[in-house]
Design an enzyme around this catalytic site. Structure first.
Site, PDB file in Angstrom:
ATOM      1  N   GLU A 109       0.851  -1.198   0.000  1.00  0.00           N
ATOM      2  CA  GLU A 109       0.000   0.000   0.000  1.00  0.00           C
ATOM      3  C   GLU A 109       0.881   1.240   0.000  1.00  0.00           C
ATOM      4  OE1 GLU A 109      -3.368   0.881  -0.218  1.00  0.00           O
ATOM      5  OE2 GLU A 109      -2.432   2.870  -0.173  1.00  0.00           O
ATOM      6  N   ARG A 114     -15.168   8.010 -12.066  1.00  0.00           N
ATOM      7  CA  ARG A 114     -13.874   7.675 -11.486  1.00  0.00           C
ATOM      8  C   ARG A 114     -13.048   6.887 -12.502  1.00  0.00           C
ATOM      9  NH1 ARG A 114     -13.247   8.867  -6.440  1.00  0.00           N
ATOM     10  NH2 ARG A 114     -11.733   7.213  -6.073  1.00  0.00           N
ATOM     11  N   GLY A 139     -22.642  16.296 -11.766  1.00  0.00           N
ATOM     12  CA  GLY A 139     -22.724  14.824 -11.823  1.00  0.00           C
ATOM     13  C   GLY A 139     -23.735  14.315 -10.824  1.00  0.00           C
ATOM     14  N   GLY A 186      -7.963   2.177   1.574  1.00  0.00           N
ATOM     15  CA  GLY A 186      -8.321   2.690   0.249  1.00  0.00           C
ATOM     16  C   GLY A 186      -9.338   3.821   0.253  1.00  0.00           C
ATOM     17  N   VAL A 237     -22.033  21.170 -18.962  1.00  0.00           N
ATOM     18  CA  VAL A 237     -21.197  22.205 -18.336  1.00  0.00           C
ATOM     19  C   VAL A 237     -20.225  22.751 -19.374  1.00  0.00           C
ATOM     20  CG1 VAL A 237     -19.388  22.622 -16.612  1.00  0.00           C
ATOM     21  CG2 VAL A 237     -21.400  21.249 -16.011  1.00  0.00           C
ATOM     22  N   CYS A 292     -12.532   3.692  -0.163  1.00  0.00           N
ATOM     23  CA  CYS A 292     -13.759   3.385   0.580  1.00  0.00           C
ATOM     24  C   CYS A 292     -13.657   3.842   2.031  1.00  0.00           C
ATOM     25  CB  CYS A 292     -14.001   1.880   0.490  1.00  0.00           C
ATOM     26  SG  CYS A 292     -15.382   1.320   1.462  1.00  0.00           S
ATOM     27  N   GLY A 348       3.714  -0.153  -5.603  1.00  0.00           N
ATOM     28  CA  GLY A 348       4.005  -1.392  -6.323  1.00  0.00           C
ATOM     29  C   GLY A 348       3.864  -1.239  -7.827  1.00  0.00           C
ATOM     30  N   GLY A 381     -24.580  10.908 -10.352  1.00  0.00           N
ATOM     31  CA  GLY A 381     -24.463   9.494  -9.986  1.00  0.00           C
ATOM     32  C   GLY A 381     -24.535   9.398  -8.464  1.00  0.00           C
ATOM     33  N   HIS A 431     -44.053  -8.185  11.359  1.00  0.00           N
ATOM     34  CA  HIS A 431     -44.847  -6.953  11.405  1.00  0.00           C
ATOM     35  C   HIS A 431     -44.589  -6.237  12.729  1.00  0.00           C
ATOM     36  CE1 HIS A 431     -48.230  -4.249  10.865  1.00  0.00           C
ATOM     37  NE2 HIS A 431     -48.607  -4.526  12.102  1.00  0.00           N
TER      38      HIS A 431
HETATM   39  P1  FAD Z   1      -9.569   1.677  -3.622  1.00  0.00           P
HETATM   40  O1  FAD Z   1     -10.503   1.677  -2.491  1.00  0.00           O
HETATM   41  O2  FAD Z   1      -9.472   2.889  -4.468  1.00  0.00           O
HETATM   42  O3  FAD Z   1      -8.149   1.310  -3.045  1.00  0.00           O
HETATM   43  C1  FAD Z   1      -6.999   1.216  -3.821  1.00  0.00           C
HETATM   44  C2  FAD Z   1      -5.787   1.309  -2.911  1.00  0.00           C
HETATM   45  O4  FAD Z   1      -4.630   1.024  -3.662  1.00  0.00           O
HETATM   46  C3  FAD Z   1      -5.582   2.698  -2.308  1.00  0.00           C
HETATM   47  O5  FAD Z   1      -5.343   2.584  -0.924  1.00  0.00           O
HETATM   48  C4  FAD Z   1      -4.330   3.222  -3.024  1.00  0.00           C
HETATM   49  O6  FAD Z   1      -3.542   4.067  -2.202  1.00  0.00           O
HETATM   50  C5  FAD Z   1      -3.590   1.932  -3.314  1.00  0.00           C
HETATM   51  N1  FAD Z   1      -2.688   1.985  -4.463  1.00  0.00           N
HETATM   52  C6  FAD Z   1      -2.954   2.496  -5.690  1.00  0.00           C
HETATM   53  N2  FAD Z   1      -1.906   2.284  -6.520  1.00  0.00           N
HETATM   54  C7  FAD Z   1      -0.973   1.634  -5.782  1.00  0.00           C
HETATM   55  C8  FAD Z   1       0.323   1.131  -6.082  1.00  0.00           C
HETATM   56  N3  FAD Z   1       0.840   1.198  -7.316  1.00  0.00           N
HETATM   57  N4  FAD Z   1       1.027   0.541  -5.079  1.00  0.00           N
HETATM   58  C9  FAD Z   1       0.494   0.426  -3.831  1.00  0.00           C
HETATM   59  N5  FAD Z   1      -0.730   0.875  -3.506  1.00  0.00           N
HETATM   60  C10 FAD Z   1      -1.450   1.466  -4.477  1.00  0.00           C
HETATM   61  N6  FAD Z   1     -18.956   1.917  -2.780  1.00  0.00           N
HETATM   62  C11 FAD Z   1     -19.875   1.194  -2.099  1.00  0.00           C
HETATM   63  O7  FAD Z   1     -19.972  -0.007  -2.309  1.00  0.00           O
HETATM   64  N7  FAD Z   1     -20.677   1.792  -1.155  1.00  0.00           N
HETATM   65  C12 FAD Z   1     -20.610   3.114  -0.883  1.00  0.00           C
HETATM   66  O8  FAD Z   1     -21.335   3.606  -0.034  1.00  0.00           O
HETATM   67  C13 FAD Z   1     -19.672   3.895  -1.601  1.00  0.00           C
HETATM   68  N8  FAD Z   1     -19.569   5.217  -1.373  1.00  0.00           N
HETATM   69  C14 FAD Z   1     -18.640   5.939  -2.035  1.00  0.00           C
HETATM   70  C15 FAD Z   1     -18.551   7.295  -1.803  1.00  0.00           C
HETATM   71  C16 FAD Z   1     -17.626   8.065  -2.471  1.00  0.00           C
HETATM   72  C17 FAD Z   1     -17.536   9.528  -2.203  1.00  0.00           C
HETATM   73  C18 FAD Z   1     -16.731   7.437  -3.393  1.00  0.00           C
HETATM   74  C19 FAD Z   1     -15.682   8.241  -4.105  1.00  0.00           C
HETATM   75  C20 FAD Z   1     -16.799   6.082  -3.652  1.00  0.00           C
HETATM   76  C21 FAD Z   1     -17.765   5.317  -2.977  1.00  0.00           C
HETATM   77  N9  FAD Z   1     -17.891   3.963  -3.216  1.00  0.00           N
HETATM   78  C22 FAD Z   1     -18.835   3.241  -2.548  1.00  0.00           C
HETATM   79  C23 FAD Z   1     -17.005   3.257  -4.150  1.00  0.00           C
HETATM   80  C24 FAD Z   1     -15.880   2.546  -3.386  1.00  0.00           C
HETATM   81  O9  FAD Z   1     -15.191   3.484  -2.611  1.00  0.00           O
HETATM   82  C25 FAD Z   1     -14.944   1.854  -4.348  1.00  0.00           C
HETATM   83  O10 FAD Z   1     -15.696   0.998  -5.190  1.00  0.00           O
HETATM   84  C26 FAD Z   1     -13.912   1.037  -3.622  1.00  0.00           C
HETATM   85  O11 FAD Z   1     -13.149   1.827  -2.749  1.00  0.00           O
HETATM   86  C27 FAD Z   1     -12.975   0.357  -4.620  1.00  0.00           C
HETATM   87  O12 FAD Z   1     -12.122  -0.471  -3.924  1.00  0.00           O
HETATM   88  P2  FAD Z   1     -10.709  -0.884  -4.525  1.00  0.00           P
HETATM   89  O13 FAD Z   1     -10.094  -1.785  -3.498  1.00  0.00           O
HETATM   90  O14 FAD Z   1     -10.839  -1.365  -5.899  1.00  0.00           O
HETATM   91  O15 FAD Z   1      -9.864   0.465  -4.642  1.00  0.00           O
END
Ligand code: FAD
Length: 478
Positions: free
Chosen positions: A35, A284, A192, A42, A249, A44, A117, A194, A457
């Site tokens: 990480e 995103r 947006g 991440g 926009v 989330c 990484g 979404g 209920h």
């Molecule tokens: P991420 O959570 O983005 O994590 C990726 C990690 O990899 C990060 O910690 C980053 O630092 C690390 N990283 C990146 N590149 C490297 C590298 N080369 N080497 C080492 N580390 C690295 N989803 C839901 O299901 N419910 C919700 O309520 C929800 N609410 C949301 C609200 C907002 C405002 C946003 C922006 C998103 C929301 N989402 C929600 C979506 C959700 O956050 C993502 O789908 C989820 O975090 C994706 O998980 P991931 O593990 O793929 O990536």
């Protein structure tokens, strides 16, 4: 000492990566989790699901307080907002869960490695090499090291897209900046509509901010069933949220102390909105451009990684999970399930692939939205003869008790055998109730079976029973 060869190295510790790491540990695989940000969890945990839901909960409490007198609670009709305290609580929740993840990594003997990484190419004699670059924090800045692993899982996640020519700062915000703004803005333009855009619109409107939404597509939450979008629009309008759909926009500029957004509305007329802040929530993009994918055979589709149903990429021994995967929704729970699938495949354990039509979509606005499966339009486009059952929360006693009786449950079923093709809910606790629909659909329950499944209920989930009954014109409470 012999060099460590991991069974699996995971790049990125968001919900996809950390779930994969925990499951790998549970299976007894020697696991490394890399990480770069200095903290596990991440998007989330730090700037996504968890902090937004914390603020949405604060907003819900605030909204209830406004009706305190109706509930026989005097003295709270003039509540005073302490925004900073709200942020403090949100940050404490994040910190607690980071600690929880650190504990789970130790418990499952996952080696967490701080650094950035990158892939280095195909495996040599079945062993992959991942390069790790340290920017500081846990290790010396600028150091490069390598680890070896039989399998690599890429889980690098996504980041907010920016409109061309803009950069995030204290007035032009993405999900990152808006979650730490020091004071509540008087006005906010959200670009947006979404899930991310409408959730922030809902939070800030509850706290009294004047909110305008500008959306390019013709409706709010465009991936949802059309009737859901219509109902959200109706309820947002009731909350005095200004909605501009079908709008393009043209320009975002800074004024002396705020922002000005120029857009072309759905009638082709140029319009201007001025506000304290603007939130850019236009989607995103996958973080796949700086991890040396081109040294491998991994195939991309507009930056997203192509995988098969076991999350394998075209490069043997390299998997991809989470927001970077082509054709999957960018949701924490689909990423974490993809992590479990990939690790089970690596460990040779029993598993089944993700069914795209069984991933619930949840939007935690006021009112909430929960949905799974096909919309009515998509079902018809696929050639189904559909039968719809719709039940309004107005007929549900628990909804009246919790003072939230707007919205409905909509069942899209196949007319021939009563197969449930989709369930769409807008209203109180929709994001919780949808779970029963996911299970029902996963177990291939039919309308006939579900309309005779006993629901307690008074509960909000009783509205599901009535909605299944409504498919046959047999709802009890409507
Ligand atoms: P991420 O959570 O983005 O994590 C990726 C990690 O990899 C990060 O910690 C980053 O630092 C690390 N990283 C990146 N590149 C490297 C590298 N080369 N080497 C080492 N580390 C690295 N989803 C839901 O299901 N419910 C919700 O309520 C929800 N609410 C949301 C609200 C907002 C405002 C946003 C922006 C998103 C929301 N989402 C929600 C979506 C959700 O956050 C993502 O789908 C989820 O975090 C994706 O998980 P991931 O593990 O793929 O990536």
């Amino acid at each position: 000492m012999a060099e460590t060869i991991y069974d699996v190295a995971i790049i990125g510790s968001g919900p996809a990566g950390y779930t994969a790491a925990i499951r790998a540990g549970e299976f007894g695989l020697k696991t490394a989790l890399i990480e770069s940000s200095g903290a596990l969890g991440g998007t989330c945990l730090h700037v996504g699901c968890i902090p937004t839901k914390a603020l949405l909960f604060h907003a819900e409490v605030w909204d209830h307080l406004k009706h305190g007198a109706d509930y026989g609670i005097d003295g709270v009709t003039q509540p005073v907002l302490n925004w900073q305290q709200g942020l403090k609580r949100k940050n404490a929740i994040i910190a607690k869960h980071v600690k929880g993840l650190e504990f789970l990594m130790r418990k499952n003997k996952v080696n967490t490695i701080e650094g950035y990484g990158r892939l280095t190419g195909p495996a040599k004699d079945g062993i992959h090499t991942v390069s790790i670059y340290t920017e500081g924090g846990g290790g010396a800045a600028g150091e490069q090291s390598f680890i070896k692993a039989k399998n690599v899982i890429v889980a690098t996640g996504s980041q907010a897209k920016m409109l061309p020519g803009l950069e995030a700062d204290t007035r032009i915000l993405t999900n990152i900046e808006i979650l730490s703004i020091p004071a509540l803005p008087k006005s906010l333009v959200v670009i947006g509509a979404g899930a991310v855009g409408v959730e922030f619109a809902s939070i800030f409107r509850s706290f009294g901010t004047e909110v305008s939404i500008i959306e390019f597509l013709p409706r709010l939450v465009p991936v949802e069933d059309e009737e859901i979008s219509k109902e959200l629009t109706r309820q947002f309008k009731k909350r005095a949220i200004d909605i501009n759909t079908g709008a393009r926009v043209e320009k975002v500029e800074k004024t002396t102390d705020g922002v000005r957004v120029t857009f072309t509305d759905q009638n082709g007329k140029s319009q201007v909105k001025e506000a304290d802040k603007v939130l850019i929530a236009v989607g995103r993009s996958p973080r796949t451009d700086n991890i040396d994918i081109d040294k491998t055979k991994i195939e991309l589709d507009r930056g997203f990684i192509k995988t098969n149903e076991w999350m394998e990429t075209a490069e043997p021994g390299i998997y991809a999970i989470g927001d970077i995967v082509a054709g999957m929704p960018q949701l924490a729970h689909s990423g974490s399930m993809a992590g479990m699938v990939a690790v089970a495949k690596i460990a040779g354990k029993h598993f089944r692939p993700i069914n795209r039509l069984r991933i619930p979509g949840c939007t935690y606005t006021e009112p909430q939205i929960g949905s799974v499966g096909l919309t009515e339009t998509a079902a018809k486009e696929k050639g189904h003869e559909v039968k719809i059952g719709k039940f309004p929360f107005a007929g549900n006693s628990k909804a009246t008790i919790v003072d939230s009786h707007d919205g409905f449950v909509k069942i899209v079923s196949d007319a021939k055998y009563g197969e449930i093709l989709g369930v769409h809910i807008i209203g109180p606790s929709a994001t919780e109730i949808i779970a029963e629909a996911v299970v029902a659909m996963d177990l291939e329950g039919t309308v006939d079976e579900l309309m005779y499944t006993i629901h307690a209920h008074p509960t909000l989930s009783e509205s599901m029973l009535d909605a299944y009954g409504a498919v046959e014109g047999l709802a009890i409470n409507a």
